[in-house]
Design a protein around this motif. Structure first.
Motif, PDB file in Angstrom:
ATOM      1  N   VAL A 244      80.265  -8.565  90.883  1.00 23.03           N
ATOM      2  CA  VAL A 244      81.371  -9.530  90.880  1.00 23.03           C
ATOM      3  C   VAL A 244      82.037  -9.599  89.510  1.00 23.03           C
ATOM      4  O   VAL A 244      83.259  -9.655  89.399  1.00 23.03           O
TER       5      VAL A 244
ATOM      6  N   ILE B 173      90.348  -8.859  96.836  1.00 20.54           N
ATOM      7  CA  ILE B 173      89.187  -9.724  97.072  1.00 20.54           C
ATOM      8  C   ILE B 173      89.512 -10.621  98.256  1.00 20.54           C
ATOM      9  O   ILE B 173      90.495 -11.385  98.219  1.00 20.54           O
ATOM     10  N   SER B 174      88.718 -10.520  99.315  1.00 18.04           N
ATOM     11  CA  SER B 174      89.006 -11.256 100.553  1.00 18.04           C
ATOM     12  C   SER B 174      88.017 -12.400 100.749  1.00 18.04           C
ATOM     13  O   SER B 174      86.815 -12.242 100.519  1.00 18.04           O
ATOM     14  N   ARG B 175      88.564 -13.542 101.132  1.00 17.92           N
ATOM     15  CA  ARG B 175      87.763 -14.703 101.503  1.00 17.92           C
ATOM     16  C   ARG B 175      88.213 -15.145 102.894  1.00 17.92           C
ATOM     17  O   ARG B 175      89.226 -14.677 103.406  1.00 17.92           O
ATOM     18  N   ALA B 176      87.477 -16.063 103.505  1.00 15.21           N
ATOM     19  CA  ALA B 176      87.800 -16.474 104.874  1.00 15.21           C
ATOM     20  C   ALA B 176      89.207 -17.050 104.977  1.00 15.21           C
ATOM     21  O   ALA B 176      89.932 -16.793 105.940  1.00 15.21           O
ATOM     22  N   ARG B 177      89.640 -17.823 103.945  1.00 12.75           N
ATOM     23  CA  ARG B 177      90.927 -18.533 104.036  1.00 12.75           C
ATOM     24  C   ARG B 177      92.055 -17.832 103.286  1.00 12.75           C
ATOM     25  O   ARG B 177      93.229 -18.151 103.503  1.00 12.75           O
TER      26      ARG B 177
ATOM     27  N   ARG C  10      93.401 -25.287  98.299  1.00 11.29           N
ATOM     28  CA  ARG C  10      92.341 -25.745  97.400  1.00 11.29           C
ATOM     29  C   ARG C  10      92.841 -25.803  95.952  1.00 11.29           C
ATOM     30  O   ARG C  10      93.410 -24.852  95.445  1.00 11.29           O
TER      31      ARG C  10
ATOM     32  N   GLN D 172      83.379 -17.808  93.893  1.00 12.28           N
ATOM     33  CA  GLN D 172      83.799 -18.804  94.889  1.00 12.28           C
ATOM     34  C   GLN D 172      85.296 -19.063  94.793  1.00 12.28           C
ATOM     35  O   GLN D 172      85.997 -19.155  95.793  1.00 12.28           O
ATOM     36  N   TYR D 173      85.788 -19.191  93.543  1.00 11.61           N
ATOM     37  CA  TYR D 173      87.228 -19.258  93.304  1.00 11.61           C
ATOM     38  C   TYR D 173      87.573 -17.979  92.546  1.00 11.61           C
ATOM     39  O   TYR D 173      87.332 -17.887  91.343  1.00 11.61           O
ATOM     40  N   PRO D 174      88.097 -16.953  93.248  1.00 16.19           N
ATOM     41  CA  PRO D 174      88.214 -15.608  92.656  1.00 16.19           C
ATOM     42  C   PRO D 174      88.907 -15.577  91.298  1.00 16.19           C
ATOM     43  O   PRO D 174      89.935 -16.205  91.090  1.00 16.19           O
TER      44      PRO D 174
ATOM     45  N   THR E  24      93.320 -14.149 100.599  1.00 16.79           N
ATOM     46  CA  THR E  24      93.056 -12.856  99.971  1.00 16.79           C
ATOM     47  C   THR E  24      93.865 -12.772  98.694  1.00 16.79           C
ATOM     48  O   THR E  24      95.047 -13.135  98.673  1.00 16.79           O
TER      49      THR E  24
ATOM     50  N   GLY F 269      86.003 -11.800  91.500  1.00 17.68           N
ATOM     51  CA  GLY F 269      85.552 -12.530  92.686  1.00 17.68           C
ATOM     52  C   GLY F 269      84.967 -13.870  92.306  1.00 17.68           C
ATOM     53  O   GLY F 269      85.381 -14.493  91.332  1.00 17.68           O
TER      54      GLY F 269
END
Length: 511
Positions: A280, A329-333, A73, A287-289, A335, A285
């Protein structure tokens, strides 16, 4: 014609090189692929206007742009200059074979001038690692990127300068910074100095101990007693940052765009978020950390004023960073991990009205109200604060004194000597650099007491009803006091002073 040009994306505090492939073919259309966000998709309008206002134009053909790796992204408007130069080269409006030697970033205004970008320092470090000859970026970010000494950095104000550079019409002026000179220039000029503080000798002493051992500290006192003023001066007595620490800190601030024309940070950061801050915003953190306040205070001080007023959830998320000194900070796609090695300094009133149990105070609170107010701070968080100190208002006699108090520079010298002793002590211990980071194993090894000191500590714990959590904290703090005195053995004097700094652990503190 196909052209490859290079930009960069920042994830966490590290950069990733992005290859921008521009292909111009027969037909009509503008196709931008490779997971761009809305800011990048809108770039065509900014590029079109900027080129037209400077005597160039978007070709009326089919333009296909791929931002590789295509599964990563990309976000932000910093790719405007990269895309514009790629389009001009692919359409033969610029004729140069050197474009691939440079990493190019910048946000375009409609008149072709450039706006600053975020993350210039990590991008410059990555460009240097990958062997790029130079980095072309907005002039406002040039000093920041020029910290990387083995990379040619060119700060530009307008897209025309870049076009003429590649057309060999004019040369760009390289930005050169002497990193070490720049760094050491700002070390001994703190904005706030302890010389301005009247009275409060016991609090200044506890601040010195906290700085020497890296201990977290909480100040408890009524309004106007000087809690915030004292806290703001704490960075001025912390040991000077090393060059490595300065680079780490500058990288984090660069990612959120807080450097701008400042170069390398020489002073330790001091962050003081308002008590209405969200979870946050504190830990980072989105949406885009992005880094939060605890990462922006890395290698410095995080000051939380009116601690019980912060939301419980906000305070609880600090427990893991205080222990691990980093935040993940972890996201689905993906970290991202941000460093967060900071000193926590908190202040609070002892009650909602702000005053101690004082019959002369304008508003008083009952012991039950005071206990309820203090109960807003959880035990596990309080467990991570080594020093509790009561702050009382300064009497008029002290306020009216003419002579200056001891300056921060003198206190810092003592603190630095104590830190050097700790560095030698923990030279073979991984991830431990000062006393506050000691584990139970290290406490047993480095905080041995003689019989007299053991007896004193036992008596104090029984008579003052100190909790079990106070035991390790007292030993850590007494170790720091001994280091300030330059002695190896912890004596009864060190133990008795450390016991004074555990106010909130005493049962019946509120009567």
């Amino acid at each position: 014609m196909l052209v490859k040009i290079f930009g960069s994306a920042v994830f966490g505090v590290e950069a990733t090189t992005i290859t921008v492939e521009v292909n111009i073919d027969k037909g009509i259309g503008y196709h931008l692929v490779g997971l761009p966000d809305n800011a990048i998709k809108e770039s065509s309008y900014r590029i079109s206007a900027a080129l037209k206002n400077n005597g160039y134009k978007l070709p009326g053909k089919k333009i296909t742009i791929n931002m590789a790796p295509a599964d990563l992204r990309k976000e932000g408007s910093a790719y405007d200059l990269t895309l514009a130069i790629g389009i001009l080269t692919a359409s033969n409006q610029i004729k140069s074979e050197k474009i691939g030697d440079y990493l190019i970033m910048g946000e375009l205004s409609l008149d072709g001038s450039l706006q600053p970008i975020k993350g210039a320092l990590p991008i410059a470090i990555k460009a240097s690692e990958e062997g790029f000859k130079g980095f072309i970026l907005p002039k406002q970010n040039a000093k920041e990127a020029a910290i990387v000494s083995n990379l040619e950095v060119f700060g530009v104000e307008n897209i025309l300068e870049v076009i003429h550079f590649f057309d060999k019409k004019t040369a760009l002026e390289r930005t050169i910074i002497d990193t070490r000179t720049e760094f050491y220039k700002n070390l001994d000029n703190p904005e706030f100095d302890f010389a301005d503080v009247k009275g409060q000798e016991s609090v200044k002493r506890s601040m010195e101990i906290a700085a020497a051992g890296g201990h977290n500290i909480i100040l408890i006192g009524p309004p106007g007693s000087g809690k915030t003023m004292l806290s703001k001066r704490l960075p001025s007595i912390l040991p000077p940052m090393t060059l490595q620490e300065a680079l780490e800190t500058t990288k984090i601030h660069s990612v959120v765009g807080k450097i701008k024309d400042a170069g390398l940070m020489g002073q330790r950061p001091f962050r003081a978020p308002h008590h209405t801050i969200s979870d946050v915003a504190l830990v980072g953190g989105g949406q885009y950390p992005q880094p939060g306040e605890i990462s922006l205070s890395h290698n410095g001080v995080l000051f939380l004023d009116e601690l019980p007023e912060f939301k419980r959830t906000v305070l609880e998320v600090m427990r893991q960073p205080l222990e691990d000194r980093e935040i993940t900070i972890s996201r689905a796609r993906f970290t991202v991990t941000y460093p967060s090695s900071f000193m926590l300094v908190a202040s609070m009133n002892p009650s909602p009205s702000g005053y101690f149990n004082d019959p002369d105070a304008p508003i008083t609170s009952s012991p039950a109200e005071m206990q309820r107010y203090l109960g807003k701070i959880s035990g596990p968080l309080l467990d991570r604060i080594d020093i509790h100190i009561e702050v009382t208002p300064v009497p008029f006699e002290k306020l009216s004194e003419e002579h200056l108090a001891e300056p921060s520079k003198t206190i810092r010298e003592r603190v630095t000597k104590a830190r050097e002793i700790q560095s030698e002590r923990f030279v073979d211990v991984e991830n431990t650099h000062y006393n506050a980071q000691m584990t139970v194993k290290h406490i047993r090894e480095f905080c041995k007491l003689n019989e007299e000191s053991k007896t004193l500590l036992k008596t104090a714990m029984e008579r003052l009803n100190l909790s079990a959590r106070a035991y390790d904290r007292i030993l850590k703090v007494s170790r720091t006091i001994a280091d300030l005195d330059g002695v190896q053995e912890i004596s009864t004097t060190h133990i008795s002073e450390a016991i004074q700094y555990r106010s909130l652990d005493r049962e019946g503190w509120l009567g």
